[in-house]
Scaffold this motif. Structure first.
Motif, PDB file in Angstrom:
ATOM      1  N   PRO A 221       0.819  -1.214   0.000  1.00 27.71           N
ATOM      2  CA  PRO A 221       0.000   0.000   0.000  1.00 27.71           C
ATOM      3  C   PRO A 221       0.852   1.263   0.000  1.00 27.71           C
ATOM      4  O   PRO A 221       1.796   1.384   0.784  1.00 27.71           O
ATOM      5  CB  PRO A 221      -0.798  -0.108   1.304  1.00 27.71           C
ATOM      6  CG  PRO A 221      -0.680  -1.529   1.726  1.00 27.71           C
ATOM      7  CD  PRO A 221       0.622  -2.012   1.213  1.00 27.71           C
ATOM      8  N   GLU A 222       0.516   2.199  -0.856  1.00 26.10           N
ATOM      9  CA  GLU A 222       1.281   3.445  -0.939  1.00 26.10           C
ATOM     10  C   GLU A 222       1.284   4.183   0.391  1.00 26.10           C
ATOM     11  O   GLU A 222       2.271   4.844   0.756  1.00 26.10           O
ATOM     12  CB  GLU A 222       0.694   4.329  -2.044  1.00 26.10           C
ATOM     13  CG  GLU A 222       1.460   5.614  -2.274  1.00 26.10           C
ATOM     14  CD  GLU A 222       0.866   6.444  -3.403  1.00 26.10           C
ATOM     15  OE1 GLU A 222       1.420   7.521  -3.694  1.00 26.10           O
ATOM     16  OE2 GLU A 222      -0.153   6.021  -3.987  1.00 26.10           O
ATOM     17  N   ALA A 223       0.187   4.062   1.134  1.00 29.54           N
ATOM     18  CA  ALA A 223       0.059   4.792   2.395  1.00 29.54           C
ATOM     19  C   ALA A 223       1.086   4.356   3.438  1.00 29.54           C
ATOM     20  O   ALA A 223       1.363   5.105   4.380  1.00 29.54           O
ATOM     21  CB  ALA A 223      -1.353   4.599   2.964  1.00 29.54           C
ATOM     22  N   ARG A 224       1.667   3.161   3.262  1.00 30.52           N
ATOM     23  CA  ARG A 224       2.654   2.707   4.246  1.00 30.52           C
ATOM     24  C   ARG A 224       3.990   3.416   4.082  1.00 30.52           C
ATOM     25  O   ARG A 224       4.834   3.369   4.977  1.00 30.52           O
ATOM     26  CB  ARG A 224       2.863   1.182   4.116  1.00 30.52           C
ATOM     27  CG  ARG A 224       1.660   0.333   4.498  1.00 30.52           C
ATOM     28  CD  ARG A 224       1.427   0.258   5.986  1.00 30.52           C
ATOM     29  NE  ARG A 224       2.491  -0.443   6.695  1.00 30.52           N
ATOM     30  CZ  ARG A 224       2.495  -1.741   6.981  1.00 30.52           C
ATOM     31  NH1 ARG A 224       1.474  -2.499   6.586  1.00 30.52           N
ATOM     32  NH2 ARG A 224       3.481  -2.289   7.658  1.00 30.52           N
ATOM     33  N   GLY A 225       4.233   4.042   2.923  1.00 28.23           N
ATOM     34  CA  GLY A 225       5.437   4.839   2.726  1.00 28.23           C
ATOM     35  C   GLY A 225       6.731   4.059   2.836  1.00 28.23           C
ATOM     36  O   GLY A 225       7.663   4.461   3.543  1.00 28.23           O
ATOM     37  N   PHE A 226       6.836   2.961   2.112  1.00 26.03           N
ATOM     38  CA  PHE A 226       8.022   2.119   2.199  1.00 26.03           C
ATOM     39  C   PHE A 226       9.222   2.673   1.433  1.00 26.03           C
ATOM     40  O   PHE A 226      10.336   2.197   1.603  1.00 26.03           O
ATOM     41  CB  PHE A 226       7.701   0.709   1.685  1.00 26.03           C
ATOM     42  CG  PHE A 226       6.841  -0.088   2.618  1.00 26.03           C
ATOM     43  CD1 PHE A 226       7.325  -0.505   3.847  1.00 26.03           C
ATOM     44  CD2 PHE A 226       5.539  -0.416   2.279  1.00 26.03           C
ATOM     45  CE1 PHE A 226       6.536  -1.243   4.707  1.00 26.03           C
ATOM     46  CE2 PHE A 226       4.744  -1.155   3.140  1.00 26.03           C
ATOM     47  CZ  PHE A 226       5.241  -1.569   4.363  1.00 26.03           C
ATOM     48  N   GLY A 227       9.029   3.630   0.557  1.00 24.20           N
ATOM     49  CA  GLY A 227      10.151   4.205  -0.168  1.00 24.20           C
ATOM     50  C   GLY A 227      10.393   3.544  -1.505  1.00 24.20           C
ATOM     51  O   GLY A 227       9.546   2.823  -2.028  1.00 24.20           O
ATOM     52  N   GLU A 228      11.586   3.767  -2.070  1.00 22.17           N
ATOM     53  CA  GLU A 228      11.872   3.351  -3.442  1.00 22.17           C
ATOM     54  C   GLU A 228      11.738   1.848  -3.643  1.00 22.17           C
ATOM     55  O   GLU A 228      11.282   1.393  -4.691  1.00 22.17           O
ATOM     56  CB  GLU A 228      13.280   3.806  -3.843  1.00 22.17           C
ATOM     57  CG  GLU A 228      13.422   5.318  -3.993  1.00 22.17           C
ATOM     58  CD  GLU A 228      14.797   5.715  -4.491  1.00 22.17           C
ATOM     59  OE1 GLU A 228      15.623   4.799  -4.742  1.00 22.17           O
ATOM     60  OE2 GLU A 228      15.052   6.910  -4.641  1.00 22.17           O
ATOM     61  N   GLY A 229      12.140   1.052  -2.687  1.00 23.00           N
ATOM     62  CA  GLY A 229      12.055  -0.404  -2.826  1.00 23.00           C
ATOM     63  C   GLY A 229      10.709  -0.969  -2.468  1.00 23.00           C
ATOM     64  O   GLY A 229      10.479  -2.175  -2.631  1.00 23.00           O
ATOM     65  N   GLY A 230       9.798  -0.120  -2.003  1.00 22.84           N
ATOM     66  CA  GLY A 230       8.454  -0.552  -1.667  1.00 22.84           C
ATOM     67  C   GLY A 230       8.420  -1.624  -0.593  1.00 22.84           C
ATOM     68  O   GLY A 230       9.410  -1.909   0.093  1.00 22.84           O
ATOM     69  N   ALA A 231       7.240  -2.220  -0.442  1.00 24.85           N
ATOM     70  CA  ALA A 231       7.076  -3.277   0.545  1.00 24.85           C
ATOM     71  C   ALA A 231       7.955  -4.483   0.230  1.00 24.85           C
ATOM     72  O   ALA A 231       8.428  -5.176   1.129  1.00 24.85           O
ATOM     73  CB  ALA A 231       5.616  -3.699   0.620  1.00 24.85           C
ATOM     74  N   TYR A 232       8.183  -4.736  -1.061  1.00 26.04           N
ATOM     75  CA  TYR A 232       8.967  -5.901  -1.475  1.00 26.04           C
ATOM     76  C   TYR A 232      10.351  -5.886  -0.834  1.00 26.04           C
ATOM     77  O   TYR A 232      10.770  -6.851  -0.198  1.00 26.04           O
ATOM     78  CB  TYR A 232       9.077  -5.916  -2.998  1.00 26.04           C
ATOM     79  CG  TYR A 232       9.783  -7.123  -3.586  1.00 26.04           C
ATOM     80  CD1 TYR A 232       9.149  -8.367  -3.614  1.00 26.04           C
ATOM     81  CD2 TYR A 232      11.060  -7.023  -4.136  1.00 26.04           C
ATOM     82  CE1 TYR A 232       9.776  -9.477  -4.168  1.00 26.04           C
ATOM     83  CE2 TYR A 232      11.695  -8.124  -4.698  1.00 26.04           C
ATOM     84  CZ  TYR A 232      11.044  -9.344  -4.713  1.00 26.04           C
ATOM     85  OH  TYR A 232      11.683 -10.440  -5.264  1.00 26.04           O
ATOM     86  N   GLN A 233      11.056  -4.783  -0.974  1.00 26.53           N
ATOM     87  CA  GLN A 233      12.397  -4.705  -0.397  1.00 26.53           C
ATOM     88  C   GLN A 233      12.337  -4.611   1.123  1.00 26.53           C
ATOM     89  O   GLN A 233      13.139  -5.247   1.824  1.00 26.53           O
ATOM     90  CB  GLN A 233      13.148  -3.508  -0.967  1.00 26.53           C
ATOM     91  CG  GLN A 233      14.582  -3.378  -0.465  1.00 26.53           C
ATOM     92  CD  GLN A 233      15.429  -2.463  -1.327  1.00 26.53           C
ATOM     93  OE1 GLN A 233      15.600  -2.700  -2.511  1.00 26.53           O
ATOM     94  NE2 GLN A 233      15.931  -1.394  -0.736  1.00 26.53           N
ATOM     95  N   ALA A 234      11.382  -3.843   1.645  1.00 25.22           N
ATOM     96  CA  ALA A 234      11.268  -3.676   3.095  1.00 25.22           C
ATOM     97  C   ALA A 234      10.985  -5.004   3.787  1.00 25.22           C
ATOM     98  O   ALA A 234      11.537  -5.290   4.862  1.00 25.22           O
ATOM     99  CB  ALA A 234      10.173  -2.661   3.419  1.00 25.22           C
ATOM    100  N   GLN A 235      10.126  -5.819   3.193  1.00 22.45           N
ATOM    101  CA  GLN A 235       9.802  -7.111   3.788  1.00 22.45           C
ATOM    102  C   GLN A 235      11.024  -8.022   3.831  1.00 22.45           C
ATOM    103  O   GLN A 235      11.306  -8.661   4.848  1.00 22.45           O
ATOM    104  CB  GLN A 235       8.667  -7.770   2.998  1.00 22.45           C
ATOM    105  CG  GLN A 235       7.321  -7.089   3.178  1.00 22.45           C
ATOM    106  CD  GLN A 235       6.280  -7.577   2.180  1.00 22.45           C
ATOM    107  OE1 GLN A 235       6.580  -8.337   1.258  1.00 22.45           O
ATOM    108  NE2 GLN A 235       5.043  -7.145   2.360  1.00 22.45           N
ATOM    109  N   HIS A 236      11.764  -8.094   2.724  1.00 24.02           N
ATOM    110  CA  HIS A 236      12.957  -8.931   2.692  1.00 24.02           C
ATOM    111  C   HIS A 236      13.993  -8.471   3.724  1.00 24.02           C
ATOM    112  O   HIS A 236      14.600  -9.303   4.415  1.00 24.02           O
ATOM    113  CB  HIS A 236      13.586  -8.912   1.294  1.00 24.02           C
ATOM    114  CG  HIS A 236      12.900  -9.789   0.300  1.00 24.02           C
ATOM    115  ND1 HIS A 236      11.830  -9.361  -0.451  1.00 24.02           N
ATOM    116  CD2 HIS A 236      13.144 -11.077  -0.086  1.00 24.02           C
ATOM    117  CE1 HIS A 236      11.446 -10.339  -1.252  1.00 24.02           C
ATOM    118  NE2 HIS A 236      12.228 -11.394  -1.048  1.00 24.02           N
TER     119      HIS A 236
END
Length: 387
Positions: A221-236
């Motif tokens: 979700p865009e509202a989570r504000g994960f940045g350039e790598g999005g949730a995909y990179q943040a989760q890993h």
């Protein structure tokens, strides 16, 4: 009650982040990528994978040699058959009346055939498990789109309800096999290289499939504000940190990427694992532990890109190397997948759902606009709020 989510059960139809009403399902739909099972299957399979992308035949032939090196047989279908059997055994052990039906996105048995099988057996409410743990277009939304296409192709859109379990990147059942693997990797290196300093001379490389940077930025979700790598990179990154903490190691580690297939002009997530390996000796690293963190089984991207290319890169760099196993049919992983189904059957409150990172537990119903493919736009999908 309004229905905002296509083909959802009543508990999920309005799109809650986490369901609060129990649901009695009729069957489990095990959904995977699929793979060729002979030399004659390879090019037709690759055409299925790349349909709509205008990939020239000569490029398909370049990729085909990975499969041809294994007699045209991808390991993934055998692995899914084993997982289907293991899941059914665990479901039966717990006394649940839920048959496990298997279907693929890109090869036989196809998802539409699996839906027909379910319907012919009288099953109307399905809970889907996709063999992909993280949030991105290819690992989540594309499955949801393919479910919608399979409903249309089978003509069962007015008959079947399909929910999907949450992304399970930080469920303990998925993470535990990697923790065990890292611990065993350190032990193996200690035995093979007795003078090795395990805290300063070993680097742990957590590897996952690279994806286009634009897709990564729109994962989750865009509202989570994960940045350039999005949730995909943040989760890993969050899972890798949890693995190192549980393995009680202070060795250096990094997230690396593999298996990119896009043109050089298109930015993809980096660094590539082979480039990362080449830089390690200059930093005093003498050994690597390769963790296929983005993968649930030892399919082609693991067998070729890691066991062949990455281990070759390590040998050329003079590094001792260990590749950690994927979850496969590890008992904790299989049990964890059944736990995810039971979350929906029992409507387990979000606060009581296990997660080893602060990012989870992830959503039962994907949020609006989640995991857009910039090149293709939004297509109809199940188990998520539009678009």
């Amino acid at each position: 009650m309004s229905e905002l989510v296509r083909n959802a059960t009543p508990a999920a139809a309005e799109g809650p982040e986490h369901v609060t009403e129990p649901t009695q399902y009729d069957a489990i739909l095990l959904a995977s990528f699929g793979g060729p099972e002979g030399q004659d299957d390879v090019i037709p399979f690759l055409r299925n994978v790349t349909r709509g992308r205008g990939i020239p035949e000569e490029r398909l032939e370049e990729v085909a040699h990975h499969y041809r090196a294994f007699d045209g047989i991808s390991p993934i279908n055998a692995q899914n058959r084993a997982l289907q059997i293991a899941l059914q055994a665990e479901v039966d052990r717990r006394g649940l009346n839920l048959p496990v039906i298997w279907g693929n996105r890109n090869w036989d048995p196809y998802l539409a055939d699996a839906l027909r099988e379910a319907s012919d057996a009288g099953h109307k409410k399905l809970i889907a498990i996709a063999t992909s743990a993280y949030s991105s277009y290819s690992s989540c939304r594309q499955y949801r789109e393919d479910f919608a296409m399979a409903l249309d192709e089978s003509g069962l859109g007015d008959v079947l309800e399909i929910d999907k379990v949450r992304q399970f990147f930080d469920h303990p059942g998925f993470v535990e096999p990697f923790i065990e693997g890292v611990r065993e990797g350190f032990a193996q290196l200690a035995a093979e290289v007795p003078d090795l300093n395990l805290e300063t001379e070993v680097e742990v490389l957590f590897s996952t499939h690279s994806i286009p940077s634009t897709d990564a930025a729109r994962s989750g979700p865009e509202a989570r504000g994960f940045g350039e790598g999005g949730a995909y990179q943040a989760q890993h990154l969050a899972v890798a940190e949890a693995v190192m903490l549980a393995a009680e190691s202070s060795a250096p580690w990094q997230l690396v990427f593999q298996s990119r297939s896009g043109p050089p002009s298109m930015p993809w997530l980096e660094p590539d694992i082979n480039d990362a390996i080449a830089e390690l000796p200059a930093r005093g690293i003498r050994a690597v532990i390769i963790v296929p963190l983005g993968f649930v089984s030892d399919h082609m991207e693991v067998k070729w890109d890691l066991d062949n290319e990455a281990l070759t890169s390590a040998a050329e760099a003079g590094l001792a190397a260990v590749r950690v196993p994927t979850p496969g049919i590890h008992p904790a992983y299989v049990s964890g997948l059944v736990d995810l189904v039971l979350e929906r059957v029992q409507a387990t409150p979000a606060a009581e759902r296990p997660a080893v990172t602060k990012l989870g537990p992830w959503y039962d119903v994907c949020r609006p606009g989640c995991c857009e493919n910039v090149r293709l736009g939004f297509k109809p999908a199940i188990s998520g709020l539009a678009p």
